[in-house]
Write a protein that holds these residues in place. Structure first.
Motif, PDB file in Angstrom:
ATOM      1  N   ASP A 178     -36.525  88.903  54.228  1.00  0.00           N
ATOM      2  CA  ASP A 178     -35.922  89.322  55.492  1.00  0.00           C
ATOM      3  C   ASP A 178     -34.536  88.689  55.659  1.00  0.00           C
ATOM      4  N   LYS A 179     -33.494  89.468  55.418  1.00  0.00           N
ATOM      5  CA  LYS A 179     -32.127  88.944  55.500  1.00  0.00           C
ATOM      6  C   LYS A 179     -31.670  88.772  56.949  1.00  0.00           C
ATOM      7  N   SER A 180     -32.299  89.522  57.865  1.00  0.00           N
ATOM      8  CA  SER A 180     -31.888  89.439  59.268  1.00  0.00           C
ATOM      9  C   SER A 180     -32.411  88.183  59.946  1.00  0.00           C
ATOM     10  N   ASP A 181     -33.456  87.626  59.373  1.00  0.00           N
ATOM     11  CA  ASP A 181     -34.074  86.409  59.903  1.00  0.00           C
ATOM     12  C   ASP A 181     -34.699  86.617  61.281  1.00  0.00           C
ATOM     13  N   LYS A 182     -34.959  87.893  61.644  1.00  0.00           N
ATOM     14  CA  LYS A 182     -35.568  88.177  62.941  1.00  0.00           C
ATOM     15  C   LYS A 182     -37.087  88.243  62.869  1.00  0.00           C
ATOM     16  N   GLY A 183     -37.604  88.573  61.701  1.00  0.00           N
ATOM     17  CA  GLY A 183     -39.039  88.663  61.545  1.00  0.00           C
ATOM     18  C   GLY A 183     -39.602  89.939  62.133  1.00  0.00           C
ATOM     19  N   LEU A 184     -40.911  89.959  62.262  1.00  0.00           N
ATOM     20  CA  LEU A 184     -41.612  91.114  62.814  1.00  0.00           C
ATOM     21  C   LEU A 184     -41.234  91.332  64.279  1.00  0.00           C
ATOM     22  N   SER A 185     -40.793  92.520  64.614  1.00  0.00           N
ATOM     23  CA  SER A 185     -40.482  92.799  66.020  1.00  0.00           C
ATOM     24  C   SER A 185     -41.754  92.929  66.850  1.00  0.00           C
ATOM     25  N   SER A 186     -42.892  93.179  66.184  1.00  0.00           N
ATOM     26  CA  SER A 186     -44.152  93.356  66.910  1.00  0.00           C
ATOM     27  C   SER A 186     -44.848  92.032  67.220  1.00  0.00           C
ATOM     28  N   ILE A 187     -44.293  90.921  66.753  1.00  0.00           N
ATOM     29  CA  ILE A 187     -44.748  89.598  67.204  1.00  0.00           C
ATOM     30  C   ILE A 187     -43.592  88.975  67.963  1.00  0.00           C
ATOM     31  N   GLN A 188     -43.791  88.745  69.248  1.00  0.00           N
ATOM     32  CA  GLN A 188     -42.718  88.266  70.113  1.00  0.00           C
ATOM     33  C   GLN A 188     -43.022  86.870  70.649  1.00  0.00           C
ATOM     34  N   THR A 189     -41.983  86.062  70.768  1.00  0.00           N
ATOM     35  CA  THR A 189     -42.135  84.700  71.293  1.00  0.00           C
ATOM     36  C   THR A 189     -41.112  84.488  72.409  1.00  0.00           C
ATOM     37  N   PRO A 190     -41.419  84.974  73.613  1.00  0.00           N
ATOM     38  CA  PRO A 190     -40.464  84.878  74.729  1.00  0.00           C
ATOM     39  C   PRO A 190     -40.100  83.447  75.114  1.00  0.00           C
ATOM     40  N   ASP A 191     -40.977  82.489  74.797  1.00  0.00           N
ATOM     41  CA  ASP A 191     -40.662  81.074  74.999  1.00  0.00           C
ATOM     42  C   ASP A 191     -41.458  80.266  73.976  1.00  0.00           C
ATOM     43  N   ASP A 192     -41.289  78.959  73.963  1.00  0.00           N
ATOM     44  CA  ASP A 192     -41.908  78.104  72.945  1.00  0.00           C
ATOM     45  C   ASP A 192     -43.425  78.036  73.029  1.00  0.00           C
ATOM     46  N   HIS A 193     -44.000  78.506  74.136  1.00  0.00           N
ATOM     47  CA  HIS A 193     -45.444  78.387  74.308  1.00  0.00           C
ATOM     48  C   HIS A 193     -46.132  79.732  74.523  1.00  0.00           C
ATOM     49  N   THR A 194     -45.452  80.824  74.235  1.00  0.00           N
ATOM     50  CA  THR A 194     -46.039  82.152  74.416  1.00  0.00           C
ATOM     51  C   THR A 194     -45.836  82.971  73.148  1.00  0.00           C
ATOM     52  N   ILE A 195     -46.899  83.610  72.689  1.00  0.00           N
ATOM     53  CA  ILE A 195     -46.792  84.520  71.549  1.00  0.00           C
ATOM     54  C   ILE A 195     -47.519  85.814  71.897  1.00  0.00           C
ATOM     55  N   VAL A 196     -46.855  86.939  71.607  1.00  0.00           N
ATOM     56  CA  VAL A 196     -47.367  88.259  71.964  1.00  0.00           C
ATOM     57  C   VAL A 196     -47.466  89.110  70.698  1.00  0.00           C
ATOM     58  N   PHE A 197     -48.662  89.658  70.460  1.00  0.00           N
ATOM     59  CA  PHE A 197     -48.896  90.524  69.313  1.00  0.00           C
ATOM     60  C   PHE A 197     -48.989  91.973  69.786  1.00  0.00           C
ATOM     61  N   LYS A 198     -48.175  92.856  69.211  1.00  0.00           N
ATOM     62  CA  LYS A 198     -48.205  94.273  69.567  1.00  0.00           C
ATOM     63  C   LYS A 198     -48.738  95.059  68.371  1.00  0.00           C
ATOM     64  N   LEU A 199     -49.863  95.753  68.579  1.00  0.00           N
ATOM     65  CA  LEU A 199     -50.571  96.422  67.495  1.00  0.00           C
ATOM     66  C   LEU A 199     -50.340  97.930  67.510  1.00  0.00           C
ATOM     67  N   LYS A 200     -50.638  98.562  66.363  1.00  0.00           N
ATOM     68  CA  LYS A 200     -50.551 100.023  66.276  1.00  0.00           C
ATOM     69  C   LYS A 200     -51.625 100.677  67.125  1.00  0.00           C
ATOM     70  N   GLU A 201     -52.817 100.101  67.062  1.00  0.00           N
ATOM     71  CA  GLU A 201     -53.987 100.639  67.756  1.00  0.00           C
ATOM     72  C   GLU A 201     -54.759  99.500  68.408  1.00  0.00           C
ATOM     73  N   PRO A 202     -55.607  99.802  69.389  1.00  0.00           N
ATOM     74  CA  PRO A 202     -56.445  98.752  69.981  1.00  0.00           C
ATOM     75  C   PRO A 202     -57.325  98.096  68.919  1.00  0.00           C
ATOM     76  N   PHE A 203     -57.540  96.799  69.085  1.00  0.00           N
ATOM     77  CA  PHE A 203     -58.351  96.047  68.121  1.00  0.00           C
ATOM     78  C   PHE A 203     -59.243  95.090  68.903  1.00  0.00           C
ATOM     79  N   ALA A 204     -60.509  95.475  69.048  1.00  0.00           N
ATOM     80  CA  ALA A 204     -61.425  94.760  69.945  1.00  0.00           C
ATOM     81  C   ALA A 204     -61.732  93.343  69.503  1.00  0.00           C
TER      82      ALA A 204
END
Length: 583
Positions: A178-204
Motif C-alpha cells: 500500500d503506497k498510499s499508507d491509508k490502509g483499508l477504507s472499510s476499517i476506520q479509526t476516528p480516534d485512538d480508542h474507536t475502531i469501526v469495521f464496515k462489511l459487505k454483508e451482515p455477519f452475525a
C-alpha cells in the motif's frame, strides 16, 4: 441478540469476580481443591489459587508455525498467545462449556452493530500499554488486521475471514504494498480508542471473529513481516524475554501491564517457559514427574502412556478426558484424480473400517465414531449417517460397487499425516489397511506439523504434484457456531495457495451460498438449520471422511493451579491464568 457495550461490561465485571481470577474465593461449585478426581478440570477449576511466583513450564513435540498472533492457526497458539497479545474479545477462562462464554478483552465491551449488522464498532480500553511503555491505539488493531489478512504472500498461516468480509477487501493489496499508507477504507479509526469495521454483508458472528489473535494490536513501526515472530511487542501480561527458534521461548512479566485495564489476566507466575521439539514420551514422563505443567499442544498423552495411566487409579485421577468441538477426519482431494469423481470418493467412504481407526487412536476414550462433519458437542449438531455400515466396520461390497461406477478397479494414491503426531500416523495406517481390501493402494507420506499447511498438505499445487489424494486432518471450531466450524474447511473462498485448510478443495456453489446466507441471518435457529444442511451437502459430496469426534486424554499436573479444560480451546487447559505450587 448481541449485548450492548454496557451489558458487556457487566459480564466482564462478574467474570473477574468469578472464574477469570481463579481466586481463593472460588471454592464453590466452580472451584475444585484438594485431591481432584479424573475429569475434574472439565467441570471445575482444579487447584484454584491466587498465589504468585514460580515458573510454569510447557513443552510440545514440534514447534508452531509462528508465535506471531497474526500468522497462526493452531488453537494452542491462539490460547497461548493471549499471554502476550490481547485480541478485541476472548473466551472467559472456565471449565468445559463454561469456557465458551465470549467476553471483551482489549475492547471495553462487545461490538455495537449498526446498519443491519454490516457495521461493528468497538471501543479500546484506555490505558493499555505495550511492553515498551507506548500506548495501544485503535490504529494498531487496524494495522494488525491488515497485515494478517491482506499480505497472504508474507503471512499465510492464519484464516482469511476479514479479506472476504470487508467492504473493500477484494481491492486492497495489503500494508506491505500500500503506497498510499491509508490502509483499508472499510476499517476506520476516528480516534485512538474507536475502531469501526464496515462489511459487505451482515455477519452475525462478528464478536466471535474478533476473538482471533489477528485483532491483537501490532504497531506498524515495529512490524518486521514474517520476522515479527522473533521480536513480538507484547500487549498482554507477559512479554518475550528470549526466543530461540525451534528450541525454546521464555516469557516474563510485562512491567507495563496494568491490572486495572485487564479484568481477565492475573499475572501469577514469575516466568513461563515453553520447550519445543521434545519427544512426546519425554513430555508424558515430565508431566507425571511434575517437571512441566502441561503439553502445550493439548493433543493428549501417547498410546503407551495412556495404557500406563489407565491401569493405575492414582494416575488416572490426574487426567481430563475432554471434548472440544473437534473432528478427526480424512479429507479427500477433489483435484487429484480419480477422486475428482464422486463415485471414487464414495468408495473410500464405504471402505474404511472406522472401528479399526478408532482403536488405532486409543479407543473410545479418544473419541466416539463420527458420521458427520460437525462435531457432536458443537451447538446445532444433528446426527445422521449417509454411508452406514454394520458396526461402522466398512462395507467392502458397496465400496467396490462405487469403485466400479467410478470406472476403476484399482487406485494408487498417497495419504499425508503429520510426522510428530503418532496417533495420526496410526490412524492413517488403519485407513491404508481398509482401503487395500477394496483395491485402493495408499502409501503414507509424513510431513512436519509446523509446515503441514504452509509447505505440504495446505498447498494445492504440492498435493496435486505429489498425488496426495487423501489427507489426515483434525479440525476444531474457530468459535462455537456452525459457521465458526465449517467455513474454513468447506467454503470455496477459504481455498488458498498456501496455508489452505479446505483440504478437499471443495468449491460447491450450494454450500457456499448456504453459508453466506446463514451468517447474514439474525435468526439463530435458522442459522443452525442451515449449518446442518451444509453438513449434509458436504457429506453428499463425500469429500470428508469423518473418523472420530475427537476427545483428548490430557494429564493434569498436580503442581498446576487454576487448571480448567476449556471447550473453547479444543479441550486444552486455558493457559491464561495457570500458576504453579512449585517455587
Amino acid at each position: 441478540m448481541r449485548r450492548s457495550a454496557v451489558a458487556a461490561l457487566a459480564v466482564v465485571s462478574s467474570a473477574s469476580l468469578l472464574l477469570a481470577g481463579c481466586s481463593k474465593a472460588d471454592d464453590g461449585k466452580d472451584g475444585v481443591k484438594g485431591n481432584a478426581k479424573a475429569n475434574a478440570a472439565t467441570t471445575g477449576v482444579v487447584n484454584a489459587s491466587d498465589a504468585k511466583g514460580g515458573t510454569v513450564t510447557y513443552a510440545m513435540a514440534d514447534a508452531p508455525e509462528s508465535f506471531d498472533p497474526g500468522d497462526t492457526y493452531y488453537s494452542f497458539i491462539y490460547n497461548f498467545s493471549r499471554l502476550y497479545a490481547r485480541p478485541l474479545t476472548t473466551f472467559k477462562p472456565g471449565p468445559g462449556e463454561k469456557g465458551n462464554e465470549l467476553v471483551p478483552d482489549l475492547a471495553a465491551g462487545l461490538g455495537v452493530p449498526s446498519d443491519g449488522g454490516k457495521t461493528w464498532t468497538y471501543k479500546i480500553r484506555p490505558g493499555v500499554k505495550y511492553s515498551d511503555g507506548t500506548p495501544v491505539t485503535a490504529k494498531d488493531v487496524k494495522y494488525a488486521v491488515e497485515r494478517s489478512n491482506f499480505a497472504r504472500d508474507v503471512l499465510s498461516n492464519g484464516p482469511n475471514y476479514f479479506q472476504t468480509l470487508m467492504a473493500d477487501g477484494d481491492t486492497y493489496k495489503g500494508p506491505y504494498k500500500d503506497k498510499s499508507d491509508k490502509g483499508l477504507s472499510s476499517i476506520q479509526t476516528p480516534d485512538d480508542h474507536t475502531i469501526v469495521f464496515k462489511l459487505k454483508e451482515p455477519f452475525a458472528d462478528f464478536d466471535y471473529l474478533v476473538s482471533a489473535p489477528q485483532t491483537a494490536p501490532v504497531p506498524k513501526a515495529k512490524d518486521k513481516g514474517a520476522d515479527y515472530t522473533k521480536s513480538i511487542l507484547s500487549s498482554g501480561s507477559y512479554k518475550f524475554e528470549t526466543y530461540q527458534d525451534g528450541k525454546q521461548v521464555v516469557l516474563v512479566r510485562n512491567e507495563h501491564w496494568d491490572a486495572k485495564t485487564d479484568p481477565l489476566r492475573k499475572q501469577y507466575p514469575d516466568k513461563i517457559v515453553l520447550n519445543l521439539k521434545v519427544n512426546q514420551s519425554t513430555i508424558d514422563k515430565d508431566l507425571m514427574a511434575g517437571e512441566i505443567i502441561a503439553d502445550l499442544k493439548g493433543g493428549g498423552v501417547d498410546a503407551q502412556t495412556q495404557a500406563q495411566i489407565l491401569a493405575k487409579e492414582d494416575l488416572k485421577a490426574n487426567t481430563d478426558n475432554a471434548l472440544g468441538g473437534r473432528l478427526a477426519y480424512m479429507a479427500i482431494n477433489t483435484k487429484v484424480k480419480p477422486f475428482d469423481n464422486v463415485e471414487c470418493r464414495k468408495a473410500v467412504q464405504y471402505a474404511i473400517d472406522k472401528v479399526s481407526v478408532q482403536t488405532s487412536m486409543g479407543g473410545p476414550i479418544r473419541g466416539e465414531i463420527a458420521t458427520t462433519v460437525m462435531p457432536n458437542d458443537l451447538p446445532g449438531h444433528q446426527k445422521f449417517d449417509l454411508y452406514p455400515t454394520e458396526g461402522h466396520k466398512g462395507d467392502i461390497a458397496k465400496a467396490k460397487q462405487h469403485l466400479k461406477a467410478c470406472g476403476q478397479e484399482k487406485i494408487s494414491t498417497f495419504i499425508s499425516a503429520r510426522s510428530e503426531r503418532q496417533t495420526e500416523i496410526d490412524a492413517a495406517t488403519a485407513v491404508v489397511a481398509s482401503l487395500k481390501k477394496v483395491g485402493i493402494d495408499a502409501k503414507i507420506k509424513q510431513y512436519p506439523g509446523s509446515k503441514y499447511f504452509t509447505d505440504y498438505a495446505g498447498v494445492p499445487s504440492f498435493t496435486k504434484k505429489e498425488n496426495i489424494g487423501l489427507i489426515m486432518m483434525q479440525w476444531g471450531a474457530d468459535w462455537p457456531t456452525g459457521y465458526g466450524y465449517l467455513k474454513q474447511i468447506v467454503h470455496g473462498k477459504a481455498i488458498g495457495q498456501s496455508g489452505n485448510t479446505n483440504l478437499s478443495e471443495l468449491d460447491d456453489p450450494t454450500v457456499n451460498k448456504l453459508l453466506d446466507a446463514a451468517i447474514a441471518n439474525t435468526d439463530k435457529a435458522a442459522r443452525d438449520a442451515a449449518y446442518v444442511e451444509v453438513d449434509k451437502k458436504v457429506m453428499e459430496q463425500a469429500v470428508i471422511v469423518p473418523l472420530t469426534y475427537f476427545k483428548v486424554l490430557n494429564y493434569r499436573s498436580p503442581y498446576g493451579t487454576n487448571m480448567a479444560a476449556s471447550a473453547a480451546w479444543s479441550g486444552q487447559y486455558d493457559y491464561l491464568n495457570i500458576g504453579t505450587t512449585k517455587k
